[in-house]
Design a protein around this motif. Structure first.
Motif, short mmCIF file in Angstrom:
data_model
loop_
_atom_site.label_atom_id
_atom_site.label_comp_id
_atom_site.label_asym_id
_atom_site.label_seq_id
_atom_site.Cartn_x
_atom_site.Cartn_y
_atom_site.Cartn_z
N ALA A 125 28.27 0.11 -18.65
CA ALA A 125 27.84 0.13 -19.80
C ALA A 125 28.45 1.64 -20.10
CB ALA A 125 26.62 0.04 -20.02
N PRO A 126 27.60 2.55 -19.19
CA PRO A 126 28.08 4.18 -19.74
C PRO A 126 29.40 4.50 -19.35
CG PRO A 126 26.65 3.71 -17.71
CD PRO A 126 26.74 2.46 -18.23
N ILE A 127 29.97 3.66 -18.47
CA ILE A 127 31.71 4.06 -18.18
C ILE A 127 32.41 3.49 -19.55
CG2 ILE A 127 33.49 3.04 -16.84
CD1 ILE A 127 31.80 2.97 -14.49
N LEU A 128 32.14 2.33 -19.89
CA LEU A 128 33.23 1.72 -21.06
C LEU A 128 32.73 2.98 -22.35
CD1 LEU A 128 33.06 -1.77 -20.54
CD2 LEU A 128 34.68 -0.29 -20.00
N GLY A 129 31.44 3.20 -22.44
CA GLY A 129 30.98 4.03 -23.70
C GLY A 129 31.62 5.21 -23.55
N LEU A 130 31.83 5.86 -22.41
CA LEU A 130 32.16 7.17 -22.50
C LEU A 130 33.66 7.22 -22.53
CD1 LEU A 130 30.42 8.86 -19.37
CD2 LEU A 130 30.01 9.62 -21.65
N LEU A 131 34.25 6.27 -22.16
CA LEU A 131 35.70 6.31 -22.22
C LEU A 131 36.23 5.86 -23.61
CD1 LEU A 131 36.95 3.96 -19.10
CD2 LEU A 131 37.34 6.18 -19.38
N ALA A 132 35.41 4.87 -24.31
CA ALA A 132 35.80 5.07 -25.67
C ALA A 132 35.30 6.11 -26.43
CB ALA A 132 34.70 3.75 -26.24
N LEU A 133 34.30 7.00 -26.35
CA LEU A 133 34.16 8.10 -26.76
C LEU A 133 35.24 9.15 -26.52
CD1 LEU A 133 30.29 8.84 -26.28
CD2 LEU A 133 31.56 8.50 -28.52
N ILE A 134 35.70 9.28 -25.38
CA ILE A 134 36.73 10.23 -25.12
C ILE A 134 38.09 9.93 -25.85
CG2 ILE A 134 38.22 11.18 -23.12
CD1 ILE A 134 35.52 10.84 -21.42
N GLY A 135 38.29 8.48 -25.55
CA GLY A 135 39.65 7.90 -26.34
C GLY A 135 39.38 8.09 -27.66
N THR A 136 38.43 8.04 -28.32
CA THR A 136 38.51 8.40 -29.97
C THR A 136 38.58 9.71 -30.23
OG1 THR A 136 36.70 6.31 -30.22
CG2 THR A 136 36.80 7.87 -31.73
#
Length: 314
Positions: A125-136
């Motif tokens: 959950a934190p891994i995908l959330g952080l990746l999505a934030l950085i990607g955005t």
């Protein structure tokens, strides 16, 4: 009834005395096949980043790693955990790159498998959330809106997978009525006693068992010639330095040097973030749970990701 792993294991062995060798061998063959599948994922991902030589190097690093050789021959959850974690990371990379619902389907399938494999899948959950934030923030997502929608849809997907995987035995009562042993879950139940969780009963009891097992004071890690009463955050970094082969550590050092000298393009930076951020989260979580200091098998998910990264860089 004892809820003791050793008692259950010996009981199973004695009740199947005439055939348990065949049962164990069959189970080990399944794990060996899963290791071959993980090796294929490592090779394909590294080949995409570093060409045929990069793919071959990553495959060699994984295939000759002591952890891969050891856990591929055991009936356990360590290698399947590494497989599902790697699959989720690579599937998210594909979804972020293409933004199609077909790519999301692979991500949903891998995430559901991860949650049905091991309780540590909550780290995703934190891994995908952080990746999505950085990607955005860095504009590396093909379709940012669809990416966030896809992540939100993973919640009902995981819930449905757990409900089916646990044969529909879902607990629908309040959180405060559950007899948790783990301190963290006890505090959560005290803070939100009326919250209805709608999760399988066996899943909740298993999560509680694993969480209580990793509490400080339950396991006494052995480190640098002495037994620690409550563990130490630096156990895993030292254990990796002691247990990883010198060749693997040398390759890792060479990859770091090569990456620093090259000062790669923005594309490399995003792809490396997708691979290395999960490594940092898994390692950080293990260091925070000081009671898990009983070897490096809990860090097996970072091995294939590092192999992919090293193959691409070198």
């Amino acid at each position: 009834r004892s809820a003791d792993e050793a008692t259950v294991g010996e009981s199973f062995m004695r009740r199947n005395a005439e055939r348990f060798h065949a049962l164990y061998f069959a189970g080990r063959m399944v794990t060996a096949l899963l290791s071959l599948l993980l090796a294929l994922l490592v090779w394909r991902a590294a080949r995409r980043r570093g060409g045929p030589r990069g793919g071959l190097l990553a495959l060699g690093l994984y295939a000759l790693a002591p952890e891969a050789l050891a856990h591929a021959g055991l009936v356990g959850m360590d290698l399947p955990t590494a497989l599902t974690t790697t699959a989720v990371v690579l599937a998210f990379a594909g979804f972020a790159r293409r933004g199609t619902w077909a790519a999301w389907g692979w991500l949903a399938l891998a995430t559901a498998a991860a949650f049905l494999t091991r309780f540590s899948a909550v780290q995703l959950a934190p891994i995908l959330g952080l990746l999505a934030l950085i990607g955005t923030a860095t504009r590396r997502l093909a379709r940012p809106g669809r990416t966030w929608l896809g992540l939100a849809l993973l919640v009902p997907v995981v819930w449905a997978a757990l409900a089916v995987g646990y044969a529909g035995q879902v607990y629908a009562g309040p959180l405060g009525a559950l007899p948790f042993r783990a301190h963290a879950l006890q505090r959560l139940a005290q803070a939100l006693p009326g919250l209805h969780v709608f999760l399988p009963t066996a899943y909740l009891s298993g999560l509680d068992y694993v969480a209580s097992f990793s509490q400080p004071g339950i396991i006494h890690p052995y480190l640098l010639g002495r037994t620690l009463e409550h563990g130490a955050w630096y156990y895993f970094p030292l254990a990796l330095l002691a247990k990883w082969p010198l060749g693997f550590l040398g390759a890792l050092a060479l990859a770091v040097v090569a990456r620093v000298r090259r000062r790669g393009a923005a594309r490399d930076g995003w792809e490396e973030t997708v691979l290395l951020l999960p490594v940092a989260v898994v390692l950080g979580a293990a260091m925070a749970a000081t009671g898990l200091g009983v070897g490096i098998r809990y860090l097996l998910p970072i091995l294939p990701l590092l192999c992919i990264w090293m193959g691409g860089v070198m």
